[in-house]
Write an enzyme that holds these catalytic residues in place. Structure first.
Site: not given
Ligand code: C5P
Length: 399
Positions: A210, A287, A305, A307
């Site tokens: 992204n 690939k 997951p 985090i």
């Molecule tokens: O659910 P969303 O992606 O909008 O949530 C954003 C928040 O969750 C951010 O703080 C991002 O760092 C954290 N996040 C995470 N692990 C993920 C997805 C998002 O820690 N897999």
């Protein structure tokens, strides 16, 4: 802010940014701080001793072998009469001399002889700042407890763009004040910060990513460190340099980021600023080939997951867990719901919709969602958002 009864020994080394040292002297004097200036030979090409003398209302020292200086005040004494030694701007040259311990002129002799804390504000061309020699020198200085402020990102006098601009004088003043006034509010606290995107591989050469630049997360790591926290920064792939003095661990995928974050616990503060990919696909071992007649390609994804949720709801839970919410519509409503669902304490929400120019940009306009309600902040540079956020976090730990 009052720095009355404090004295700074300000070393001005060479570089086009030396003119900003004049503004720093003015700000220091305005806050009541005494300033004694030392001008290097390089610095004297850019500002005159007379300007520094007029603004500091003190004599300016330039030469090491001046008998008058030695009889009036020996260099050892000069370096010890101050409460703090500040090098602003600090050129690549003086930083290298400091790292090695050279005493080849008055400034470097003072830096070697001082028993006081040292703050440096580097300013140089971006390539010089990124050169492995400078990176190694900064690591050496950080390991000796030298505090670093900046450099900032932007266009430089040489017309190149990147990190290398001297931090703005108010930011240098704030760093000086943090060192001179009382204990640092987050000293003894451990902060975990995630930053940047994750890369989820599709095959050995392709990945899903992204637009996150890591600027906001990195700035938060720097701001927390400036308040005395020991910071672990877990960064996805970014083109930013590792912040000086911050333990930075590089990861690629969400799974790696979770493993490193979990291993970094316990922490008092955890800030999840990374734009973690929500999905990953089973990476092909080879690939993926484009076959004749193959008009479409389907990949199936599994959820990564979360985090933020894992650490918010796990043990040992950091006392303050802060998540981010990048939304394109109904920002506050989504952020409020996200705070509850993930179990974190605060959500920093921002609109990353088309035209907002926030993801990957230099500024941010955020809403801070806490249990107490919503605060909407003005649009600010990302490092100013970080400074404000870090100050709010420090207030939680002030007792
Ligand atoms: O659910 P969303 O992606 O909008 O949530 C954003 C928040 O969750 C951010 O703080 C991002 O760092 C954290 N996040 C995470 N692990 C993920 C997805 C998002 O820690 N897999």
């Amino acid at each position: 802010m009052t720095l009355a009864s404090k004295r700074v020994l300000l070393i001005v080394s060479g570089g086009i940014a030396a003119y900003k040292a004049l503004e720093l002297v003015r700000l220091l004097r305005k806050s009541g701080c005494g300033v004694t200036c030392v001008l290097t030979e390089g610095g004297a090409h850019f500002v005159t001793p007379l300007s520094l003398q007029a603004l500091s209302e003190d004599r300016v020292y330039t030469e090491i072998f001046s008998l008058t200086d030695e009889s009036e005040m020996g260099h050892i004494q000069l370096s010890r009469a101050a409460d703090l030694v500040v090098v602003a701007p600090a050129s690549a040259d003086i930083l290298a001399k400091m790292a090695v311990g050279l005493a080849s002129d008055l400034a470097t002799t003072l830096l070697l002889a001082t028993d006081k804390a040292v703050l440096v504000a580097p300013a140089m061309n971006v390539r010089m700042w990124q050169h492995p020699a400078t990176v190694a020198n900064m690591a050496t200085l950080a390991s000796r407890g030298v505090t670093v402020v900046g450099p900032d990102e932007g266009t430089m006098a040489c017309n190149e763009y990147g990190f290398g601009r001297l931090a703005e004088p108010p930011a240098i003043l704030a760093a000086i004040a943090a060192l001179l006034i009382g204990p640092r509010p987050l000293a003894g606290r451990h902060a975990l910060v995630t930053s940047g995107p994750t890369h989820e591989p599709i095959d050995p050469v392709r990945y899903i990513a992204n637009r996150s630049s890591g600027r906001q997360g990195h700035a938060i790591a720097v701001a927390l460190q400036a308040l005395g926290a020991s910071v672990t920064l877990v960064s996805g792939p970014v083109s930013l340099p590792d912040p000086a003095g911050v333990r930075t661990i590089h990861v690629e995928t969400a799974a790696e980021m979770l493993a490193v974050c979990t291993a970094a616990l316990p922490a008092d503060i955890a800030v999840f600023a990374a734009a973690v990919a929500d999905w990953r696909t089973e990476a092909a071992a080879q690939k993926l080939k484009k076959m004749p007649g193959m008009d479409t390609l389907s990949l199936s994804f599994v959820q990564n997951p979360d985090i933020l949720a894992t650490i918010s709801q796990g043990q040992p839970r950091p006392q303050l867990v802060v998540g981010f919410a990048a939304e394109t519509q109904d920002v506050i409503a989504h952020a409020t719901e996200k705070r509850r669902r993930k179990g974190c304490d605060w959500i920093v929400a921002n609109d990353v919709g088309a035209g907002a120019d926030i993801m990957g940009g230099l500024e941010n306009e955020v809403h801070l969602v806490t249990e107490q309600g919503v605060e909407s902040w003005p649009r600010l540079p990302k490092d100013a958002v970080a400074t404000r956020l870090a100050a709010r976090m420090a207030a939680v730990f002030a007792s």
